[in-house]
Design a protein around this motif. Structure first.
Motif, PDB file in Angstrom:
ATOM      1  N   LEU A  52     -25.726  23.603 -21.264  1.00  0.00           N
ATOM      2  CA  LEU A  52     -26.475  22.453 -21.779  1.00  0.00           C
ATOM      3  C   LEU A  52     -26.754  21.451 -20.662  1.00  0.00           C
ATOM      4  O   LEU A  52     -27.869  20.918 -20.549  1.00  0.00           O
ATOM      5  CB  LEU A  52     -25.696  21.786 -22.908  1.00  0.00           C
ATOM      6  CG  LEU A  52     -25.505  22.610 -24.181  1.00  0.00           C
ATOM      7  CD1 LEU A  52     -24.537  21.903 -25.128  1.00  0.00           C
ATOM      8  CD2 LEU A  52     -26.836  22.854 -24.880  1.00  0.00           C
ATOM      9  N   THR A  53     -25.750  21.213 -19.835  1.00  0.00           N
ATOM     10  CA  THR A  53     -25.924  20.285 -18.723  1.00  0.00           C
ATOM     11  C   THR A  53     -26.949  20.814 -17.730  1.00  0.00           C
ATOM     12  O   THR A  53     -27.833  20.081 -17.262  1.00  0.00           O
ATOM     13  CB  THR A  53     -24.578  20.046 -18.018  1.00  0.00           C
ATOM     14  OG1 THR A  53     -23.637  19.515 -18.954  1.00  0.00           O
ATOM     15  CG2 THR A  53     -24.738  19.092 -16.853  1.00  0.00           C
ATOM     16  N   GLU A  54     -26.842  22.088 -17.399  1.00  0.00           N
ATOM     17  CA  GLU A  54     -27.770  22.707 -16.441  1.00  0.00           C
ATOM     18  C   GLU A  54     -29.212  22.625 -16.910  1.00  0.00           C
ATOM     19  O   GLU A  54     -30.124  22.356 -16.129  1.00  0.00           O
ATOM     20  CB  GLU A  54     -27.378  24.174 -16.231  1.00  0.00           C
ATOM     21  CG  GLU A  54     -28.299  24.937 -15.299  1.00  0.00           C
ATOM     22  CD  GLU A  54     -27.921  26.401 -15.185  1.00  0.00           C
ATOM     23  OE1 GLU A  54     -28.762  27.197 -14.700  1.00  0.00           O
ATOM     24  OE2 GLU A  54     -26.790  26.760 -15.579  1.00  0.00           O
ATOM     25  N   ALA A  55     -29.426  22.850 -18.203  1.00  0.00           N
ATOM     26  CA  ALA A  55     -30.782  22.860 -18.747  1.00  0.00           C
ATOM     27  C   ALA A  55     -31.259  21.478 -19.176  1.00  0.00           C
ATOM     28  O   ALA A  55     -32.427  21.309 -19.541  1.00  0.00           O
ATOM     29  CB  ALA A  55     -30.861  23.815 -19.930  1.00  0.00           C
ATOM     30  N   GLY A  56     -30.368  20.485 -19.162  1.00  0.00           N
ATOM     31  CA  GLY A  56     -30.737  19.147 -19.600  1.00  0.00           C
ATOM     32  C   GLY A  56     -31.044  19.087 -21.083  1.00  0.00           C
ATOM     33  O   GLY A  56     -31.956  18.380 -21.518  1.00  0.00           O
TER      34      GLY A  56
END
Length: 229
Positions: A52-56
């Motif tokens: 989730l963090t990687e994909a924003g």
């Protein structure tokens, strides 16, 4: 459509996928797959947070969560399905299931080498058995899922890590392991892609009831049976 796919039928894996096309073609935004088959509980939740963090992407921004429901071992499946249900509840996102073997079937289709007579997908079920399902040339489910000894699988090509384990015994029924796929396990990225294609075709996904196919090894001791605390 933006989905989070989770599968723990063999290895632990998760993926974020987006589809904006009517044919269900998917873009993998981020994915994770472990190399172990016994660390699901430890690695899955941190991996999802990392995706989730990687994909924003915020969990509340998902359109759907898709969980692999097996077949697979009790403990592994419970981790993935429980995680999907919990996240769906927390984020108010619908949760559906998909048969884990469909992930490898999707990989076969994507490789563009589907036999005209169809094919079988198989993974390790332990106890010297395999979880397997038979697919048509278009990737549609024709038989299964089932659990049985390797020598009883349908004749023809067999894809997946189960085939690699028992290549010699498959020959008893005229089945043959496909070399390129001898180590292939179900992954969430492929499971999600297969689910998006199914939805685009107007099909329905499964519920989140796990496909165990056989009883648990865990038994209530005889001394405790019928005992009410």
């Amino acid at each position: 459509m933006l989905i989070l796919a989770i599968d723990t039928s063999a290895i632990a894996s998760a993926a974020l996928l987006r589809s904006t096309r009517t044919d269900g073609a998917a873009e993998v935004l981020a994915s994770f797959a472990s190399t172990e088959t016994n660390t699901h509980a430890e690695v899955l939740a941190p991996a999802i947070q990392g995706l989730l963090t990687e994909a924003g992407v915020a969990g509340t921004g998902l359109d759907r969560i898709v969980a692999g429901v097996g077949p697979g071992p009790f403990t592994g499946l419970r981790v993935g399905i429980a995680t999907a249900r919990t996240l769906g509840f927390a984020w108010n996102v619908p949760v559906d299931g998909a048969m884990s073997l469909d992930a490898i079937a999707w990989d076969v289709l994507a490789a563009g080498e589907v036999p005209a007579e169809g094919f079988t997908v198989a993974i390790d079920a332990r106890r010297r058995e395999l979880y397997w399902a038979r697919y048509g040339a278009d990737g549609s489910l024709a038989e299964g899922p089932r659990v049985s000894v390797p020598g009883s699988l349908p004749a023809g090509p067999v894809y997946g890590a189960g085939a690699g384990l028992y290549a010699d015994r498959l020959a008893q029924s005229g089945a043959a392991a496909v070399e390129r796929f001898r180590d292939r396990q179900p992954t969430a990225a492929s499971l999600g892609a297969a689910a998006l294609r199914q939805l685009a075709r107007g099909g329905q996904l499964l519920g989140t009831t796990p496909l165990y196919l056989r009883e648990s090894d865990a038994k209530v001791p005889a001394a405790m049976q019928g005992h009410t605390p």
